[in-house]
Design an enzyme around this catalytic site. Structure first.
Site, PDB file in Angstrom:
ATOM      1  N   LYS A  56      23.880 -60.597 -11.107  1.00  0.00           N
ATOM      2  CA  LYS A  56      25.001 -58.841 -10.869  1.00  0.00           C
ATOM      3  C   LYS A  56      24.410 -57.659 -12.272  1.00  0.00           C
ATOM      4  CE  LYS A  56      27.059 -59.117  -8.213  1.00  0.00           C
ATOM      5  NZ  LYS A  56      26.422 -59.272  -6.953  1.00  0.00           N
ATOM      6  N   HIS A 117      16.479 -66.064 -10.132  1.00  0.00           N
ATOM      7  CA  HIS A 117      17.941 -65.505 -11.181  1.00  0.00           C
ATOM      8  C   HIS A 117      16.968 -66.915 -12.420  1.00  0.00           C
ATOM      9  CE1 HIS A 117      19.779 -62.496  -9.095  1.00  0.00           C
ATOM     10  NE2 HIS A 117      20.581 -63.368  -8.777  1.00  0.00           N
ATOM     11  N   SER A 147      31.345 -57.708 -12.824  1.00  0.00           N
ATOM     12  CA  SER A 147      31.237 -58.125 -11.213  1.00  0.00           C
ATOM     13  C   SER A 147      30.594 -59.003 -10.480  1.00  0.00           C
ATOM     14  CB  SER A 147      29.458 -56.923 -11.786  1.00  0.00           C
ATOM     15  OG  SER A 147      28.384 -56.738 -10.000  1.00  0.00           O
TER      16      SER A 147
END
Ligand code: A3P
Length: 304
Positions: A56, A117, A147
């Site tokens: 995010k 990530h 988010s």
């Protein structure tokens, strides 16, 4: 804040993909042990470009910028497939894909752009060995958290977020998928002193997208005409991406991303945290933040 009983369920046969593997204390979603060996031993090539982010933080946005750069501003080429299918995530498996993304990455012809990530200490070592360039995008903790909360509500591949308050606690204690935001951003920040890393802030892209695109071009040792750069700024703006089905994730099956609950391109605005944090929560968060970020030179801007 909405509770998340409304979310669609992944069809039963796909539910195994929801595995969470704990690697070095970092909870990695949708990764099995056997896939982890493959991911960690992934063989990078010197011309691979890695896009590394905590979830995010503007991954999809930077990917769109990089794709436009790689395709010299050709919008039609950038609409060849949806974001998730254009460039693989090294460690993720999506229920709508036949193959794990690491296998897609292995088979992908160069030049490859690979998303991850993963925190810097869990990145496949071949990425460092091959001296790959890495673009790291980081976003301020509060907006990232907001988010991520809404993403947990709409994404069936992630657990239910429970209440907003509980989700905040889990974020602060590093229990969410990909672990501690604090360790993640600091880890990549420190890694930039040893490796070829461009560290970019979400808020800076928002403030001055053209300036960021110039920085990225310089890092990639590429030049583009000013007219093309202007085209990239336009095509990758929130309003334009939001209407682009190849960038806004609406072409992903709704049993994975349910846009009736929350849009993937939701607000796209630094400072939205103010609509979610109570005064008490904010004070508690700031106190905790100070401790976790003590001693680092890394600073964020929480509004523009
Ligand atoms: P919000 O939920 O705050 O709107 P990621 O791609 O890493 O999952 O990050 C998603 C976040 O980046 C979402 O934040 C999304 O709206 C935002 N984003 C995506 N494209 C953007 C753009 N062109 N401009 C601003 N924000 C963007």
């Amino acid at each position: 804040m909405a509770q998340n009983s409304e979310k669609a369920q992944i069809p039963e046969k796909k539910s195994l993909l929801m595995n969470i593997l704990d690697v070095d204390g970092v909870p990695l979603p949708i990764v099995s042990k056997e896939m982890w060996n493959k991911i960690y031993n992934f063989q990078a090539k010197p011309d691979d470009l890695i896009l590394a982010t905590y979830p995010k933080s503007g991954t999809t946005w930077m990917q769109e910028i990089l794709d436009m750069i790689q395709n010299d501003g050709d919008v039609a080429k950038c609409k060849r497939a949806n974001s998730l299918d254009r460039y693989p995530f090294l460690e993720v498996s999506f229920p709508h894909k036949e193959k794990h993304d690491v296998d897609i990455a292995i088979e992908m012809p160069s030049p490859r752009i690979l998303k991850t990530h993963l925190p810097s200490h869990l990145i496949p070592p071949s990425i460092w060995k091959q001296k790959c360039k890495v673009i790291c995008v980081a976003r301020n903790a509060k907006d990232c958290l907001v988010s991520y909360y809404h993403f947990h509500r709409m994404a069936s591949i992630l657990p239910d977020p429970q209440s907003w308050e509980e989700f905040c606690e889990d974020f602060m204690s590093g229990k969410l998928a990909y672990g501690s935001w604090y360790d993640h951003v600091k880890g990549w920040w420190d890694a930039k002193d040893k490796h070829r890393i461009l560290y970019v802030f979400y808020e800076d892209i928002k403030k001055n997208p053209k300036c960021t695109i110039h920085k990225v071009l310089e890092f990639l040792e590429k030049t583009l005409p000013e007219e093309t750069i202007n085209k990239i700024v336009y095509h990758t703006s929130f309003d334009v991406m939001k209407e682009n089905p190849m960038a806004n994730h609406t072409s992903i099956p709704s049993y994975i991303y349910d846009h009736t609950i929350s849009k993937f391109l939701r607000k796209g605005m630094p400072g939205d945290w103010k609509n979610h944090f109570t005064v008490t929560m904010n004070e508690k968060f700031d106190e905790h933040y100070k401790k976790k970020m003590a001693g680092t030179t890394l600073t964020f801007c929480t509004e523009i």
